[in-house]
Motif scaffolding. Structure first.
Motif, mmCIF file in Angstrom:
data_model
loop_
_atom_site.group_PDB
_atom_site.id
_atom_site.type_symbol
_atom_site.label_atom_id
_atom_site.label_comp_id
_atom_site.label_asym_id
_atom_site.label_seq_id
_atom_site.Cartn_x
_atom_site.Cartn_y
_atom_site.Cartn_z
ATOM 1 N N GLN A 143 -21.956 24.454 11.594
ATOM 2 C CA GLN A 143 -22.014 25.662 10.765
ATOM 3 C C GLN A 143 -22.142 26.883 11.655
ATOM 4 O OE1 GLN A 143 -25.287 25.089 7.994
ATOM 5 N NE2 GLN A 143 -23.989 23.985 6.538
ATOM 6 N N LYS A 144 -21.280 27.869 11.413
ATOM 7 C CA LYS A 144 -21.302 29.129 12.159
ATOM 8 C C LYS A 144 -21.282 28.902 13.670
ATOM 9 C CE LYS A 144 -23.724 31.602 8.464
ATOM 10 N NZ LYS A 144 -24.920 32.372 8.071
ATOM 11 N N GLY A 145 -20.464 27.957 14.086
ATOM 12 C CA GLY A 145 -20.302 27.709 15.510
ATOM 13 C C GLY A 145 -21.439 26.968 16.174
ATOM 14 N N GLN A 146 -22.367 26.422 15.372
ATOM 15 C CA GLN A 146 -23.516 25.716 15.929
ATOM 16 C C GLN A 146 -23.637 24.334 15.304
ATOM 17 O OE1 GLN A 146 -25.438 26.922 18.443
ATOM 18 N NE2 GLN A 146 -24.180 28.773 18.492
ATOM 19 N N LEU A 147 -24.109 23.378 16.087
ATOM 20 C CA LEU A 147 -24.356 22.037 15.573
ATOM 21 C C LEU A 147 -25.582 22.081 14.670
ATOM 22 C CD1 LEU A 147 -23.940 18.986 15.487
ATOM 23 C CD2 LEU A 147 -25.209 18.820 17.637
ATOM 24 N N PHE A 148 -25.391 21.713 13.396
ATOM 25 C CA PHE A 148 -26.473 21.800 12.413
ATOM 26 C C PHE A 148 -27.171 20.459 12.215
ATOM 27 C CE2 PHE A 148 -28.098 21.746 8.024
ATOM 28 C CZ PHE A 148 -28.921 22.870 8.051
ATOM 29 N N ASP A 149 -26.406 19.369 12.129
ATOM 30 C CA ASP A 149 -27.012 18.067 11.885
ATOM 31 C C ASP A 149 -26.035 16.955 12.267
ATOM 32 O OD1 ASP A 149 -28.906 16.231 11.141
ATOM 33 O OD2 ASP A 149 -28.703 16.518 8.975
ATOM 34 N N THR A 150 -26.579 15.767 12.530
ATOM 35 C CA THR A 150 -25.756 14.595 12.835
ATOM 36 C C THR A 150 -26.228 13.408 12.009
ATOM 37 O OG1 THR A 150 -27.200 13.899 14.648
ATOM 38 C CG2 THR A 150 -25.355 15.350 15.214
ATOM 39 N N TYR A 151 -25.311 12.455 11.830
ATOM 40 C CA TYR A 151 -25.689 11.227 11.126
ATOM 41 C C TYR A 151 -24.727 10.111 11.530
ATOM 42 C CZ TYR A 151 -28.073 8.505 7.572
ATOM 43 O OH TYR A 151 -28.859 7.567 6.930
ATOM 44 N N SER A 152 -25.265 8.891 11.596
ATOM 45 C CA SER A 152 -24.457 7.734 11.970
ATOM 46 C C SER A 152 -24.518 6.692 10.857
ATOM 47 C CB SER A 152 -24.973 7.129 13.274
ATOM 48 O OG SER A 152 -24.169 6.033 13.669
ATOM 49 N N LEU A 153 -23.347 6.258 10.422
ATOM 50 C CA LEU A 153 -23.232 5.255 9.365
ATOM 51 C C LEU A 153 -22.782 3.926 9.957
ATOM 52 C CD1 LEU A 153 -21.231 7.517 6.880
ATOM 53 C CD2 LEU A 153 -23.621 6.844 6.588
ATOM 54 N N ASN A 154 -23.285 2.846 9.418
ATOM 55 C CA ASN A 154 -22.884 1.518 9.884
ATOM 56 C C ASN A 154 -21.542 1.123 9.274
ATOM 57 O OD1 ASN A 154 -25.108 0.968 11.577
ATOM 58 N ND2 ASN A 154 -26.361 0.464 9.795
ATOM 59 N N LEU A 155 -20.554 1.940 9.521
ATOM 60 C CA LEU A 155 -19.192 1.714 9.035
ATOM 61 C C LEU A 155 -18.245 1.774 10.222
ATOM 62 C CD1 LEU A 155 -19.192 4.067 5.896
ATOM 63 C CD2 LEU A 155 -19.396 1.576 5.905
ATOM 64 N N GLY A 156 -17.645 0.666 10.571
ATOM 65 C CA GLY A 156 -16.723 0.628 11.694
ATOM 66 C C GLY A 156 -15.540 -0.270 11.396
ATOM 67 N N THR A 157 -14.469 -0.070 12.127
ATOM 68 C CA THR A 157 -13.231 -0.818 11.859
ATOM 69 C C THR A 157 -13.391 -2.310 12.142
ATOM 70 O OG1 THR A 157 -12.427 -0.323 14.092
ATOM 71 C CG2 THR A 157 -11.787 1.187 12.332
ATOM 72 N N VAL A 158 -13.983 -2.635 13.283
ATOM 73 C CA VAL A 158 -14.166 -4.042 13.628
ATOM 74 C C VAL A 158 -15.162 -4.687 12.678
ATOM 75 C CG1 VAL A 158 -14.857 -5.664 15.451
ATOM 76 C CG2 VAL A 158 -13.590 -3.589 16.051
ATOM 77 N N ARG A 159 -16.188 -3.948 12.328
ATOM 78 C CA ARG A 159 -17.200 -4.455 11.397
ATOM 79 C C ARG A 159 -16.558 -4.823 10.054
ATOM 80 N NH1 ARG A 159 -22.874 -3.410 11.464
ATOM 81 N NH2 ARG A 159 -22.566 -1.755 13.016
ATOM 82 N N LEU A 160 -15.726 -3.894 9.501
ATOM 83 C CA LEU A 160 -15.068 -4.163 8.219
ATOM 84 C C LEU A 160 -14.025 -5.274 8.342
ATOM 85 C CD1 LEU A 160 -16.462 -1.763 6.796
ATOM 86 C CD2 LEU A 160 -14.232 -1.174 5.865
ATOM 87 N N LYS A 161 -13.353 -5.293 9.469
ATOM 88 C CA LYS A 161 -12.317 -6.309 9.683
ATOM 89 C C LYS A 161 -12.926 -7.707 9.608
ATOM 90 C CE LYS A 161 -8.972 -7.830 13.196
ATOM 91 N NZ LYS A 161 -7.822 -7.942 12.272
ATOM 92 N N GLU A 162 -14.039 -7.910 10.310
ATOM 93 C CA GLU A 162 -14.634 -9.240 10.370
ATOM 94 C C GLU A 162 -15.383 -9.596 9.084
ATOM 95 O OE1 GLU A 162 -16.840 -9.809 13.969
ATOM 96 O OE2 GLU A 162 -15.105 -9.350 15.241
ATOM 97 N N LEU A 163 -15.913 -8.571 8.404
ATOM 98 C CA LEU A 163 -16.654 -8.835 7.168
ATOM 99 C C LEU A 163 -15.738 -9.028 5.963
ATOM 100 C CD1 LEU A 163 -19.673 -6.336 7.473
ATOM 101 C CD2 LEU A 163 -19.697 -8.814 7.819
ATOM 102 N N PHE A 164 -14.554 -8.353 5.966
ATOM 103 C CA PHE A 164 -13.712 -8.364 4.771
ATOM 104 C C PHE A 164 -12.250 -8.709 5.037
ATOM 105 C CE2 PHE A 164 -17.196 -5.342 3.961
ATOM 106 C CZ PHE A 164 -17.783 -5.950 2.861
ATOM 107 N N PHE A 165 -11.591 -7.937 5.894
ATOM 108 C CA PHE A 165 -10.132 -8.031 6.002
ATOM 109 C C PHE A 165 -9.650 -9.328 6.650
ATOM 110 C CE2 PHE A 165 -10.512 -3.686 4.813
ATOM 111 C CZ PHE A 165 -9.294 -3.311 4.264
ATOM 112 N N ASP A 166 -10.508 -10.016 7.403
ATOM 113 C CA ASP A 166 -10.111 -11.292 8.004
ATOM 114 C C ASP A 166 -10.327 -12.469 7.057
ATOM 115 O OD1 ASP A 166 -9.273 -10.086 10.289
ATOM 116 O OD2 ASP A 166 -11.012 -10.620 11.514
ATOM 117 N N LYS A 167 -10.859 -12.198 5.879
ATOM 118 C CA LYS A 167 -11.120 -13.270 4.916
ATOM 119 C C LYS A 167 -9.849 -13.622 4.141
ATOM 120 C CE LYS A 167 -15.529 -12.989 5.922
ATOM 121 N NZ LYS A 167 -16.176 -14.009 6.776
ATOM 122 N N GLU A 168 -9.794 -14.846 3.672
ATOM 123 C CA GLU A 168 -8.651 -15.297 2.872
ATOM 124 C C GLU A 168 -8.869 -14.875 1.417
ATOM 125 O OE1 GLU A 168 -5.840 -16.689 3.729
ATOM 126 O OE2 GLU A 168 -6.334 -16.669 5.869
#
Length: 509
Positions: free
Chosen positions: A148-173
């Protein structure tokens, strides 16, 4: 700070090496980049996060190769960071200790907020933005920062990643629709953790997923400039394209114009990206080719500047001038040249009528007008154009990059290179405005080359441009006389062009 700094970034999906070389206090450029798809987190998410031997072996061999490259380039400092795969792994610390023992490389495991912070430092300095939300989708996490206004206001990290989703869902039959449904529910539960103030109309796409999608959209809309950094698109306009990718089979991904090396995780990444865009209310996306690695470097470079380049500094302009060292790269002469252009632009507003909205681009071009001569004086304007097209990367929109570069291409009496104008017309000002800017740029170069630091003034009245100088402008007169004009008007030059009398030679005036 070291003249050459190597940065290694170990992600869940890829490991990357970049080496930056400083050219001055605020000037730097990339001299080496290497990447390996180590997939260090492969198989970890189904093994309670433990790193598996196959990923560990790939990572070791990659890091060993990186260190050979760093030695070859004689980098003076090496910084190595690792993200979600190592921080989530119970055996991650043992891997770090093993690498330190075997290779002598110190790895710093950073948390998601630190990862998001590095990305924010990079885009806040190297993209033409002042506000927005960064989205960096990795193999194990999605890291976000609110600016905001050229300054870092806040950060956050979510447990959402491509490999994580791939192994949990997309690699399933399972049928794709069922996979998407379950994955969306998983993403929605994670997004509920995001602070409520993470809302903005501009999303800043960092990382492989965002870059891959932008490349596909660039192809779809025939974007005239083949440059990814700062490419911007309307999210709603390309909503169908983005929503169809997660629903596609792996075999049908080729119809989206995506790179094959991204097929393995692009569906997962796109699904995460779509859900985040909708959740934060993003209407447009700007693409970043910089991220954690640049952030790590800039944290060192700008530690005494509150992690922000001074407002008068553009690192691309600075680096170009440092490296190509134009003959007139002396502060006094640079300022005199800029003054000529600025005065002309102001005086001619009576006909241009654009409220000087392109003054920044004009002055950037004037600053860089001599860079082509470093290669050779012949066709130096063409060299300058190509240098600018490649090197004007940081802090510019695509429109600004193109206009600045195209002005540098101007030379001689003609004001417009028609093939280039036709190629890039969608990103350029109207033709008449471009003719005026080209005229001002070219006239400035002519006057500066011939004036020898003269004091030059302008008046523009009754379709007559009067140029007055306290020094001779003789060498510029013929060029100016032949110079094409945007509209018909007269140019009168009053200068100190006196020839001493000599009776023997028949000179009496």
């Amino acid at each position: 700070m070291a003249k050459r700094t190597a940065i290694i970034d170990i992600g869940s999906n890829s490991a990357r090496l970049v080496i930056f070389e400083k050219t001055s206090r605020y000037g730097f450029h990339l001299i080496c980049e290497q990447k390996s798809k180590v997939r260090i987190g492969e198989g970890a998410y189904e093994k309670e996060g433990h790193l598996q031997p196959i990923g560990i072996q790939r990572a070791f061999l990659t890091l060993k190769s990186f260190l050979h490259t760093i030695q070859k380039y004689q980098a003076h400092k090496t910084l190595c960071v690792a993200t979600s795969a190592l921080r989530d792994a119970p055996n991650g610390k043992f891997f770090v200790q093993w690498i330190q023992s075997e290779l002598g490389l110190a790895i710093k495991i950073i948390d998601g907020n630190k990862e998001a912070r590095y990305g924010a430092i990079a885009v806040n300095n190297l993209l033409p933005i002042h506000e927005g939300i960064t989205i960096d989708i990795g193999g194990g996490s999605s890291d976000m920062a609110l600016i905001q206004k050229g300054q870092l206001f806040d950060t956050y990290s979510l447990n959402l990643g491509t490999v994580r989703l791939k192994e949990l869902f997309f690699d399933k039959e399972m049928p794709l629709c069922e996979i998407n449904q379950k994955a969306k529910a998983y993403i929605a539960d994670e997004l509920k953790k995001l602070p409520k103030h993470f809302k903005h109309s501009l999303a800043i796409g960092i990382g492989g997923t965002a870059r891959t999608l932008s490349k596909g959209i660039m192809k779809q809309c025939n974007h005239p400039l083949d440059k990814l950094h700062a490419f911007t698109y309307n999210a709603n306009r390309h909503k169908a394209y983005l929503e169809n990718i997660p629903l596609s089979s792996a075999k049908n991904l080729k119809k989206f114009g995506l790179k094959k090396n991204r097929y393995d995780t692009i569906r997962e990444g796109t699904l995460i990206f779509n859900e985040i865009l909708a959740f934060i209310g993003a209407q447009s996306v700007i693409t970043s080719s910089v991220g954690v690695r640049e952030g790590v470097f800039l944290e060192q470079l700008l530690r005494e500047d509150n992690l922000k380049f001074p407002y008068t500094i553009n690192p691309s302009i600075t680096s170009i001038l440092d490296r190509f060292n134009p003959l007139d790269n002396i502060e006094k002469k640079k300022k005199s040249k800029l003054k000529i252009a600025s005065k002309l632009y102001t005086k001619l507003q009576i006909d241009i009528k654009d409220e000087q909205q392109y003054e920044s681009e004009l002055l950037w071009a004037v600053k860089l007008s001599s860079i082509g001569k470093t290669l050779t004086i012949y066709k130096s304007h063409q060299h300058a154009f190509y240098i600018a097209m490649q090197e004007l990367n940081y802090g510019f929109t695509h429109e600004q990059m193109l206009l600045t570069s195209l002005l540098l291409r101007m030379h001689g009496k003609e004001l417009l290179n028609k093939p280039l104008f036709q190629s890039f017309e969608p990103l350029l000002p109207q033709k008449q405005t471009l003719l005026w800017l080209s005229f001002i740029y070219t006239l400035t170069v002519f006057l500066h080359e011939a004036s020898n630091s003269a004091n030059i003034e302008f008046t523009y009245h009754n379709k007559t441009l009067l140029i007055t100088s306290d020094r001779p402008l003789y060498l510029a007169k013929e060029k100016i006389k032949a110079l094409e004009k945007p509209v018909p008007f007269a140019i009168i030059i009053e200068d100190e062009s006196k020839v001493p009398k000599n009776k023997e030679l028949g000179i009496y005036q």
